[in-house]
Design a protein around this motif. Structure first.
Motif, PDB file in Angstrom:
ATOM      1  N   LEU A  31       0.862  -1.167   0.000  1.00 13.40           N
ATOM      2  CA  LEU A  31       0.000   0.000   0.000  1.00 13.40           C
ATOM      3  C   LEU A  31       0.901   1.221   0.000  1.00 13.40           C
ATOM      4  N   ASP A  32       0.694   2.107  -0.962  1.00  8.33           N
ATOM      5  CA  ASP A  32       1.567   3.262  -1.100  1.00  8.33           C
ATOM      6  C   ASP A  32       1.662   4.045   0.207  1.00  8.33           C
ATOM      7  N   LYS A  33       2.842   4.558   0.498  1.00  4.01           N
ATOM      8  CA  LYS A  33       3.030   5.363   1.705  1.00  4.01           C
ATOM      9  C   LYS A  33       2.167   6.620   1.658  1.00  4.01           C
ATOM     10  N   TYR A  34       2.019   7.193   0.469  1.00  2.55           N
ATOM     11  CA  TYR A  34       1.325   8.470   0.356  1.00  2.55           C
ATOM     12  C   TYR A  34       0.076   8.376  -0.513  1.00  2.55           C
ATOM     13  N   GLU A  35      -0.857   9.263  -0.236  1.00  2.00           N
ATOM     14  CA  GLU A  35      -1.980   9.477  -1.135  1.00  2.00           C
ATOM     15  C   GLU A  35      -1.455   9.982  -2.480  1.00  2.00           C
ATOM     16  N   ILE A  36      -2.223   9.785  -3.531  1.00  2.00           N
ATOM     17  CA  ILE A  36      -1.850  10.312  -4.843  1.00  2.00           C
ATOM     18  C   ILE A  36      -1.718  11.828  -4.737  1.00  2.00           C
ATOM     19  N   THR A  37      -0.595  12.342  -5.180  1.00  2.00           N
ATOM     20  CA  THR A  37      -0.374  13.789  -5.113  1.00  2.00           C
ATOM     21  C   THR A  37      -0.781  14.463  -6.419  1.00  2.00           C
ATOM     22  N   SER A 162      -0.915  17.453  15.593  1.00  2.00           N
ATOM     23  CA  SER A 162       0.405  16.890  15.329  1.00  2.00           C
ATOM     24  C   SER A 162       0.322  15.483  14.745  1.00  2.00           C
ATOM     25  N   TYR A 163      -0.863  14.869  14.769  1.00  2.00           N
ATOM     26  CA  TYR A 163      -1.049  13.521  14.243  1.00  2.00           C
ATOM     27  C   TYR A 163      -1.695  13.504  12.863  1.00  2.00           C
ATOM     28  N   SER A 178       2.939  15.195   5.904  1.00  2.00           N
ATOM     29  CA  SER A 178       3.297  16.333   6.760  1.00  2.00           C
ATOM     30  C   SER A 178       3.223  15.985   8.243  1.00  2.00           C
ATOM     31  N   LYS A 179       2.536  14.904   8.596  1.00  2.00           N
ATOM     32  CA  LYS A 179       2.436  14.478  10.000  1.00  2.00           C
ATOM     33  C   LYS A 179       3.267  13.226  10.288  1.00  2.00           C
ATOM     34  N   SER A 180       4.139  12.872   9.358  1.00  2.00           N
ATOM     35  CA  SER A 180       5.007  11.707   9.555  1.00  2.00           C
ATOM     36  C   SER A 180       6.203  12.087  10.430  1.00  2.00           C
ATOM     37  N   PRO A 181       6.710  11.130  11.200  1.00  2.00           N
ATOM     38  CA  PRO A 181       6.195   9.751  11.359  1.00  2.00           C
ATOM     39  C   PRO A 181       5.130   9.624  12.440  1.00  2.00           C
ATOM     40  N   LYS A 182       4.852  10.713  13.173  1.00  2.00           N
ATOM     41  CA  LYS A 182       3.971  10.614  14.335  1.00  2.00           C
ATOM     42  C   LYS A 182       2.589  10.092  13.971  1.00  2.00           C
ATOM     43  N   GLY A 183       2.072  10.502  12.827  1.00  2.00           N
ATOM     44  CA  GLY A 183       0.723  10.109  12.452  1.00  2.00           C
ATOM     45  C   GLY A 183       0.647   8.919  11.521  1.00  2.00           C
ATOM     46  N   ASP A 184       1.772   8.235  11.309  1.00  2.00           N
ATOM     47  CA  ASP A 184       1.775   7.098  10.385  1.00  2.00           C
ATOM     48  C   ASP A 184       1.091   5.874  10.992  1.00  2.00           C
ATOM     49  N   GLY A 185       0.622   5.001  10.125  1.00  2.00           N
ATOM     50  CA  GLY A 185       0.072   3.729  10.556  1.00  2.00           C
ATOM     51  C   GLY A 185       1.173   2.745  10.909  1.00  2.00           C
ATOM     52  N   LYS A 186       0.789   1.562  11.317  1.00  2.00           N
ATOM     53  CA  LYS A 186       1.735   0.550  11.798  1.00  2.00           C
ATOM     54  C   LYS A 186       2.804   0.230  10.773  1.00  2.00           C
ATOM     55  N   TRP A 187       2.432   0.204   9.476  1.00  2.00           N
ATOM     56  CA  TRP A 187       3.384  -0.206   8.443  1.00  2.00           C
ATOM     57  C   TRP A 187       3.926   0.982   7.659  1.00  2.00           C
ATOM     58  N   GLY A 188       3.810   2.196   8.228  1.00  2.00           N
ATOM     59  CA  GLY A 188       4.487   3.355   7.663  1.00  2.00           C
ATOM     60  C   GLY A 188       3.692   4.215   6.713  1.00  2.00           C
ATOM     61  N   ASP A 191      -1.022   9.593   6.573  1.00  2.00           N
ATOM     62  CA  ASP A 191      -2.338  10.202   6.291  1.00  2.00           C
ATOM     63  C   ASP A 191      -3.447   9.185   6.068  1.00  2.00           C
ATOM     64  N   LEU A 192      -3.355   8.017   6.724  1.00  2.00           N
ATOM     65  CA  LEU A 192      -4.490   7.091   6.676  1.00  2.00           C
ATOM     66  C   LEU A 192      -5.681   7.658   7.438  1.00  2.00           C
ATOM     67  N   GLY A 193      -5.430   8.612   8.292  1.00  2.00           N
ATOM     68  CA  GLY A 193      -6.488   9.381   8.931  1.00  2.00           C
ATOM     69  C   GLY A 193      -6.316  10.831   8.552  1.00  2.00           C
ATOM     70  N   GLY A 194      -7.234  11.381   7.760  1.00  2.00           N
ATOM     71  CA  GLY A 194      -7.198  12.794   7.421  1.00  2.00           C
ATOM     72  C   GLY A 194      -6.535  13.110   6.093  1.00  2.00           C
ATOM     73  N   ASN A 195      -6.460  14.388   5.799  1.00  2.00           N
ATOM     74  CA  ASN A 195      -5.927  15.003   4.577  1.00  2.00           C
ATOM     75  C   ASN A 195      -6.927  14.882   3.432  1.00  2.00           C
ATOM     76  N   ALA A 196      -7.120  13.710   2.846  1.00  2.00           N
ATOM     77  CA  ALA A 196      -8.168  13.528   1.834  1.00  2.00           C
ATOM     78  C   ALA A 196      -8.831  12.179   2.057  1.00  2.00           C
ATOM     79  N   TRP A 197     -10.124  12.104   1.787  1.00  2.00           N
ATOM     80  CA  TRP A 197     -10.787  10.810   1.764  1.00  2.00           C
ATOM     81  C   TRP A 197     -10.129   9.946   0.699  1.00  2.00           C
ATOM     82  N   GLU A 198     -10.269   8.628   0.811  1.00  2.00           N
ATOM     83  CA  GLU A 198      -9.631   7.717  -0.130  1.00  2.00           C
ATOM     84  C   GLU A 198     -10.620   6.650  -0.601  1.00  2.00           C
ATOM     85  N   TRP A 199     -10.816   6.607  -1.916  1.00  2.00           N
ATOM     86  CA  TRP A 199     -11.673   5.578  -2.499  1.00  2.00           C
ATOM     87  C   TRP A 199     -11.063   4.188  -2.299  1.00  2.00           C
TER      88      TRP A 199
END
Length: 262
Positions: A31-37, A162-163, A178-188, A191-199
């Motif tokens: 799973l990509d680290k980042y949302e599509i930019t 900050s998360y 922008s909230k990494s690494p504090k807001g990252d999920g378990k596998w890195g 933005d799995l929470g916030g920034n943009a919704w994800e289909w």
């Protein structure tokens, strides 16, 4: 980024969501680290993709273990007719991130994507949309069932600016990670929470597909599922177990991130 497979309870977090009746098993995936930019999406647009003139090939973007999960040529007409129309569609609301020329938004998450365009991008990028089970698994830290993707311990309800990028702080879209690494999920993943919704790949079923081993709801319905919350949402929508659905043609503060099969 690799996500090791396993079994978990879909939309369960041990705090607010307590129904464990919908277990799912997912195989290893990326799973990509980042949302599509915006910048990544600009390359797609500049290549003339995402239009009725250049749709994905039939069957591309499929999960290899889920029959019927690839692109259908019946969806070609759901794409904008040409690049000019696609660019116009990307200006769906005042706070869209797309700009017709490269600028300061290139590292922000692209929004104003409908489901079809998100699918087409991931297929072009050599990936696919994550199934809803895969996305939920990654955000939950698998069997940890994290309340938020960053929650340690898993039942921690701690959230602040900050998360995550959400409307508890700036309320404005920011660069991915922008909230990494504090807001990252378990596998890195960031933005799995916030920034943009994800289909996600799935249609919204009457209930989750059961049994579920690398499953997805691929039978046509009215709504597609999306996850994550966004920059203009309040904290409850960022929970790993929270799901939303809407028409696949909808364009709003929604983007995506791509999954890949090892």
């Amino acid at each position: 980024m690799p996500v090791p497979g396993g079994t978990f309870a879909r939309s369960y977090d041990g705090v607010d969501y307590l129904d464990r009746n919908y277990p799912a098993t997912v195989s290893d995936f990326y799973l990509d680290k980042y949302e599509i930019t915006v910048g990544r999406f600009r390359a797609f647009v500049n290549a003339g993709m995402g239009t009725q003139a250049s749709p994905p090939r039939d069957g591309t973007g499929a999960h290899p273990k889920i029959p019927g999960s690839g692109w259908s040529s019946a969806w070609d007409t759901r794409l904008p007719p040409d690049t000019a129309a696609l660019k116009n569609a990307l200006e769906c609301f005042a706070h869209r991130s797309w700009t017709n020329t490269a600028g300061s938004n290139e590292n922000k998450a692209i929004n104003c994507l409908d489901w079809y365009t998100a699918f087409a991008f991931c297929a072009w990028d050599g990936g696919r949309l994550a199934t809803e089970a895969e996305w939920n698994y990654a955000a939950s830290g698998g069997s940890e069932h994290r309340y938020y993707p960053w929650s340690e311990p898993a039942t921690s309800t701690t959230i602040d600016d900050s998360y995550a990028v959400y409307c508890g702080g700036t309320c404005s879209l920011q660069d991915v990670g922008s909230k990494s690494p504090k807001g990252d999920g378990k596998w890195g993943q960031a933005d799995l929470g916030g920034n943009a919704w994800e289909w996600t790949l799935d249609w919204d079923p009457v209930q989750y597909p059961m049994p579920c081993h690398d499953c997805a709801a691929v039978v046509a319905g009215s709504y597609r599922a999306f996850r994550s919350g966004s920059n203009d949402e309040l904290a409850p929508t960022l929970r790993s177990a929270t799901r939303h659905v809407y028409y696949p043609e909808h364009r709003g503060n929604i983007g995506a991130r791509c999954a890949r099969t090892p």
